[in-house]
Design a protein around this motif. Sequence first.
Motif, PDB file in Angstrom:
ATOM      1  N   MET A 338      61.367  58.138 -15.283  1.00 19.83           N
ATOM      2  CA  MET A 338      61.758  59.434 -14.735  1.00 19.83           C
ATOM      3  C   MET A 338      63.279  59.531 -14.670  1.00 19.83           C
ATOM      4  O   MET A 338      63.970  58.531 -14.442  1.00 19.83           O
ATOM      5  CB  MET A 338      61.168  59.613 -13.339  1.00 19.83           C
ATOM      6  N   PRO A 339      63.841  60.727 -14.856  1.00 17.79           N
ATOM      7  CA  PRO A 339      65.297  60.896 -14.735  1.00 17.79           C
ATOM      8  C   PRO A 339      65.777  60.499 -13.341  1.00 17.79           C
ATOM      9  O   PRO A 339      65.072  60.697 -12.345  1.00 17.79           O
ATOM     10  CB  PRO A 339      65.493  62.405 -14.974  1.00 17.79           C
ATOM     11  N   GLU A 340      66.974  59.931 -13.278  1.00 21.12           N
ATOM     12  CA  GLU A 340      67.523  59.528 -11.981  1.00 21.12           C
ATOM     13  C   GLU A 340      67.863  60.739 -11.110  1.00 21.12           C
ATOM     14  O   GLU A 340      67.750  60.679  -9.893  1.00 21.12           O
ATOM     15  CB  GLU A 340      68.772  58.672 -12.200  1.00 21.12           C
ATOM     16  N   VAL A 349      58.504  66.339 -15.809  1.00 20.16           N
ATOM     17  CA  VAL A 349      57.059  66.370 -15.592  1.00 20.16           C
ATOM     18  C   VAL A 349      56.443  67.573 -16.301  1.00 20.16           C
ATOM     19  O   VAL A 349      55.406  67.456 -16.973  1.00 20.16           O
ATOM     20  CB  VAL A 349      56.738  66.404 -14.092  1.00 20.16           C
ATOM     21  N   ALA A 350      57.095  68.732 -16.166  1.00 20.49           N
ATOM     22  CA  ALA A 350      56.578  69.940 -16.812  1.00 20.49           C
ATOM     23  C   ALA A 350      56.567  69.780 -18.327  1.00 20.49           C
ATOM     24  O   ALA A 350      55.628  70.218 -19.011  1.00 20.49           O
ATOM     25  CB  ALA A 350      57.428  71.147 -16.413  1.00 20.49           C
ATOM     26  N   GLY A 351      57.609  69.141 -18.879  1.00 18.89           N
ATOM     27  CA  GLY A 351      57.659  68.915 -20.325  1.00 18.89           C
ATOM     28  C   GLY A 351      56.541  68.003 -20.787  1.00 18.89           C
ATOM     29  O   GLY A 351      55.908  68.258 -21.822  1.00 18.89           O
ATOM     30  N   ALA A 352      56.297  66.929 -20.017  1.00 20.04           N
ATOM     31  CA  ALA A 352      55.222  65.997 -20.388  1.00 20.04           C
ATOM     32  C   ALA A 352      53.857  66.678 -20.326  1.00 20.04           C
ATOM     33  O   ALA A 352      53.023  66.519 -21.226  1.00 20.04           O
ATOM     34  CB  ALA A 352      55.247  64.780 -19.463  1.00 20.04           C
ATOM     35  N   ILE A 353      53.629  67.463 -19.278  1.00 19.37           N
ATOM     36  CA  ILE A 353      52.359  68.160 -19.145  1.00 19.37           C
ATOM     37  C   ILE A 353      52.180  69.170 -20.280  1.00 19.37           C
ATOM     38  O   ILE A 353      51.090  69.305 -20.853  1.00 19.37           O
ATOM     39  CB  ILE A 353      52.268  68.864 -17.776  1.00 19.37           C
TER      40      ILE A 353
END
Length: 460
Positions: A338-340, A349-353
């Motif tokens: 996850m980005p820091e 998260v939205a991009g992965a989903i």
Amino acid sequence: MTGRVARVARVATGPRGFAVVAAVGFASLLALGAGMTFFSDEWAFIESRSLGNVADWFRPHNEHWSTLPVLLYRAMVETIGIGSYMPFLAVLVALHVGVAAIVYRLVGRRSGQSWAFPAGVLVLFFGSGFENLFWGFQTGFVASVLFGLLALDLTDGEATDRRAATVTGLLLLSLMASGAGIVMSIAVGLEWLVTARWRRAIPWLAIPAFSYLAWYVGFGRAGVTTMRNPFTLTAAADVPAFIAGGTANAAAGITGTGVAGGSVIAGLIVVWAIARAATESLPGRTFGLLVAIGMQYGLIGLVRGDLFAGQVGYTRYTYVSGILLLLAVSALVGRPTMPENPRSRPFAVAGAISLVGLAFAYNTALLVGGRALFLDRADMTRALLISGLHRPLPAGTDARRSLVLVPAPATLRELTDAYGDARTDALVPGAVRAIPSDVQAEAERRVREGAPIPRAEPDQ
């Protein structure tokens, strides 16, 4: 509360959770396949192979070493007959569920459980490879992939002689199931070549390599030129386009971006891999799998490049290349973090989903479309069976003339008397559709006048 949700998510995406999804997937795919029947090449195994003739075990089917599917089909035909297609489809789906389970393991080892679960489920319902989900004849391809993935799974462990011997046996089984075994053997062999702990075990691979060579010299040469002579400049000229187009289809299958988007993504993956190779940090698995995908489509271009339009997009091939590309990318990416910056995390998260959702939507659409295609094929097959088995045949009909998609009327009568009636399905009779009148009329015409050789098959 957050910790409780995380625990539930870990259980749901863990091995037990995936086992539940796999069981649902098995039942769902069988339900989707209800009403289908034996199509085209399957009748060659039913009609012209024998358990009692050892030469039939090794004679190629087109260019493929098909010993294992020949033995499987003949054993099933002799014991349970052809009165129902469901047992044949169940074997195919069971092998496919095994493929999805190994993908889950392999991706989990490289990229973590949170990515392994969607990857395994995507493969489970991989509409981009629907021919290998609905056509029982494709047990050969699916078995080759399964045995090859099991070999990759073992390659992740310690390089012992016992493990090397087991990998050797698995690759031999993969080769004996279909030509996809060549692709799987290349993937494993190249990974061993560039992985220090496995390099000393490479001599073990001479066993499947020389076994395949012995089969080719003794039997396989007769099948390699069935479609065309691959040893020509004309055949070689088809190779680059097949490699590019096939890799694009593989990328489209695992991302849901379509062939155009798949071309861009495939190019980015290759560029990324080359850049990693320049710094000597390219994973051996990624190297082996990417080269194997290129070899797969290179061989298809050589052997079948001028057979049918759109050959490069056939879903039976995308099944293999898409799964291998998914594993190659998993090894290349590793464990995403996850980005820091907390503000960036929702976007990640939205991009992965979105990525996962797009891939699932694309493959679901292809799964539904593939089912419709195979049900249409079942209609024509049953119409041909009805017309070919009707007595008396129309005046002037040649009872020994092949109907291409099914055997000649005289042979159909012999097979039906010996092994059962494929015009219906004894296990799921309610799933067999009424045949449209125009389809039945076309079947009757083919029985009277002869059947054309099909010149088109599905692409993505």
